[in-house]
Write an enzyme that holds these catalytic residues in place. Structure first.
Site, mmCIF file in Angstrom:
data_model
loop_
_atom_site.group_PDB
_atom_site.id
_atom_site.type_symbol
_atom_site.label_atom_id
_atom_site.label_comp_id
_atom_site.label_asym_id
_atom_site.label_seq_id
_atom_site.Cartn_x
_atom_site.Cartn_y
_atom_site.Cartn_z
ATOM 1 N N ALA A 167 1.856 -5.888 -32.380
ATOM 2 C CA ALA A 167 1.140 -6.444 -33.528
ATOM 3 C C ALA A 167 -0.300 -6.686 -33.109
ATOM 4 O O ALA A 167 -0.557 -7.260 -32.046
ATOM 5 C CB ALA A 167 1.792 -7.745 -34.000
ATOM 6 N N LEU A 192 13.829 -14.316 -28.006
ATOM 7 C CA LEU A 192 14.295 -12.922 -28.137
ATOM 8 C C LEU A 192 15.698 -12.848 -28.731
ATOM 9 O O LEU A 192 16.542 -12.060 -28.298
ATOM 10 C CB LEU A 192 14.252 -12.193 -26.789
ATOM 11 C CG LEU A 192 12.886 -12.082 -26.114
ATOM 12 C CD1 LEU A 192 12.975 -11.218 -24.866
ATOM 13 C CD2 LEU A 192 11.830 -11.544 -27.067
ATOM 14 N N GLU A 225 35.705 6.851 -42.531
ATOM 15 C CA GLU A 225 36.497 7.755 -43.364
ATOM 16 C C GLU A 225 37.896 7.193 -43.610
ATOM 17 O O GLU A 225 38.428 7.270 -44.724
ATOM 18 C CB GLU A 225 36.597 9.130 -42.692
ATOM 19 C CG GLU A 225 35.263 9.816 -42.485
ATOM 20 C CD GLU A 225 34.666 9.538 -41.110
ATOM 21 O OE1 GLU A 225 33.974 10.408 -40.577
ATOM 22 O OE2 GLU A 225 34.896 8.423 -40.569
ATOM 23 N N ARG A 259 15.066 -6.082 -34.061
ATOM 24 C CA ARG A 259 15.923 -6.674 -33.035
ATOM 25 C C ARG A 259 17.400 -6.468 -33.362
ATOM 26 O O ARG A 259 18.214 -6.237 -32.466
ATOM 27 C CB ARG A 259 15.619 -8.167 -32.898
ATOM 28 C CG ARG A 259 14.277 -8.474 -32.254
ATOM 29 C CD ARG A 259 14.066 -9.966 -32.114
ATOM 30 N NE ARG A 259 12.801 -10.282 -31.457
ATOM 31 C CZ ARG A 259 12.376 -11.510 -31.206
ATOM 32 N NH1 ARG A 259 13.121 -12.560 -31.564
ATOM 33 N NH2 ARG A 259 11.214 -11.715 -30.612
ATOM 34 N N HIS A 318 37.599 4.066 -38.344
ATOM 35 C CA HIS A 318 36.355 4.723 -38.707
ATOM 36 C C HIS A 318 36.149 4.667 -40.216
ATOM 37 O O HIS A 318 37.081 4.413 -40.987
ATOM 38 C CB HIS A 318 36.350 6.163 -38.214
ATOM 39 C CG HIS A 318 36.217 6.274 -36.733
ATOM 40 N ND1 HIS A 318 36.037 7.478 -36.088
ATOM 41 C CD2 HIS A 318 36.222 5.326 -35.749
ATOM 42 C CE1 HIS A 318 35.942 7.268 -34.782
ATOM 43 N NE2 HIS A 318 36.063 5.977 -34.562
ATOM 44 N N THR A 365 4.181 -11.826 -21.159
ATOM 45 C CA THR A 365 4.639 -12.280 -22.479
ATOM 46 C C THR A 365 5.538 -13.502 -22.353
ATOM 47 O O THR A 365 5.440 -14.450 -23.141
ATOM 48 C CB THR A 365 5.387 -11.140 -23.189
ATOM 49 O OG1 THR A 365 4.491 -10.053 -23.406
ATOM 50 C CG2 THR A 365 5.953 -11.605 -24.525
ATOM 51 N N SER A 390 -2.227 -16.162 -29.576
ATOM 52 C CA SER A 390 -1.808 -15.004 -30.370
ATOM 53 C C SER A 390 -0.896 -15.378 -31.533
ATOM 54 O O SER A 390 -0.443 -14.489 -32.253
ATOM 55 C CB SER A 390 -1.079 -14.000 -29.470
ATOM 56 O OG SER A 390 0.061 -14.592 -28.876
#
Length: 387
Positions: A176, A226, A74, A206, A72, A218, A190
């Site tokens: 958008a 993607l 710390e 992303r 971690h 889409t 588009s």
């Protein structure tokens, strides 16, 4: 309108004067938050955490959490500081853990190192911790201050916080549009409504996400990959989720290029041969119930939550977006507005579906930020769940 600052908000000239220790604490917590950001895309399902060890007003150790099972933040900072950590101050963007998981408790390492003071930005929302780490440190004689730049630190791990409390992912809907709310011209074209700077910012979103969700419309219109294409990004690729209730999308597109894991959420309405084609292309196929019009998104997001998906980026079109908005699954909206007018009564708008009516049923939002990115505007707003 503001400019983005990775280190958090600047101090306002009109802010009331504060003592020197407060200003110093904020500066070191800002550094811890900057360090925590480096874990973006690397640490899920853990939170992003950064830590700084300061002795005699000098940073003698710092670090961030780099992934599950690794030390971690710390501990990384304390190891770098070595003996200089004794009687020093440890600054951390999140309360130190006080339980055994994949690694030992950070609180034990802090006490063992002889740290005199701990300053934390915020408590850990994990019910296993939730203030217990800070209480243990106080009980062991360590001076503790909590809540420095708390809001900034909480935003950093809002997906972790929602998931650890509810089991559901934090959902960001990205869209958008032109100034008149169009996401495409009347012929369906588009690319591109927004400029390069806005499109580059999408890859930052992303990189934050564990899964990116699009609908069949889409996928057919844009054939998106993607994937994360951001400079210096070294995290694991988000899961690509295709929502296709009827099997409209074939298995030859970029979503099935095996660059990243792909999950197809569908229903029994999709032909068996199409589902087998998806599987043959390397995708996992999840057959869910229909909501009457498409895939029921609530069960899909619940399934993603069980897979430790904490952050979902919804990049689908106006129909899929409406389904998520109507079902109250969206937490935040990021809308890129381009200085263009498109018009056309048949051109798609940013949000479609049947809509809310009467007007008092409209989903209330709270604007988080408005900023300029290149020639475009980036508007970020949270769903106002108190109303």
């Amino acid at each position: 309108m503001r400019q983005r600052s990775a280190a958090g908000p600047a101090l306002s000239p009109s802010s009331p004067p504060r003592d020197r220790s407060d200003v110093s604490d904020e500066a070191y917590i800002e550094r811890a938050i900057e360090l925590a950001e480096r874990g973006r895309g690397l640490v899920s399902p853990n939170p992003m955490v950064g830590a700084v060890v300061v002795a005699e007003r000098s940073i003698v150790g710092e670090g961030f959490h780099e992934g599950p099972g690794l030390p971690h933040a710390e501990v990384v900072a304390l190891n770098q500081a070595g003996d200089l950590a004794r009687d020093a101050t440890l600054y951390t963007s999140l309360e130190p853990c006080n339980h055994y998981g994949r690694t030992p408790p950070c609180t034990e390492a802090i006490v063992r190192a002889g740290v005199a003071r701990v300053v934390s930005a915020t408590t850990d929302p994990n019910p296993v911790v939730d203030g217990r780490g800070l209480r243990m440190l106080r009980d062991r004689g360590v001076e503790v201050r909590n809540g420095v730049l708390a809001e900034v630190a909480q935003r950093l791990n809002e997906a972790f916080a929602k998931h650890v409390r509810t089991g559901m992912p934090f959902v960001v809907w990205k869209a958008a549009s032109s100034l008149d709310g169009k996401v495409a011209a009347r012929d369906g074209s588009s690319r591109w409504i927004t400029g390069e700077a806005a499109r580059a910012d999408v890859h930052r979103l992303r990189a934050w996400s564990d899964a990116i969700v699009v609908g069949a419309g889409t996928a057919l219109a844009d054939d998106p990959e993607l994937t994360v294409r951001a400079p210096g990004y070294r995290g694991r690729p988000p899961i690509r989720v295709l929502v296709d209730a009827r099997g409209r999308v074939g298995s030859s597109g970029d979503l099935f290029d095996r660059q990243a894991p792909t999950l197809v959420a569908t229903t029994e309405l999709a032909p068996l041969e199409v589902r087998e084609g998806w599987r043959a292309a390397g995708a996992e196929v999840l057959v869910l119930e229909t909501d009457g019009e498409g895939v029921a998104l609530g069960p899909l997001f619940a399934d993603l939550g069980k897979r430790d998906v904490q952050g979902v980026l919804l990049e689908g079109g106006p129909t899929l977006a409406w389904s998520a908005v109507e079902d109250r699954l969206v937490d935040t909206i990021v809308l890129y507005l381009a200085p263009k007018l498109i018009g056309g009564e048949t051109a798609a708008t940013v949000l479609e579906g049947r809509g809310f009516a009467p007007i008092r049923q409209a989903l209330p939002m709270r604007i988080r930020s408005v900023e300029r990115i290149g020639d475009d505007l980036r508007v970020e707003a949270d769903v106002h769940r108190d109303r």
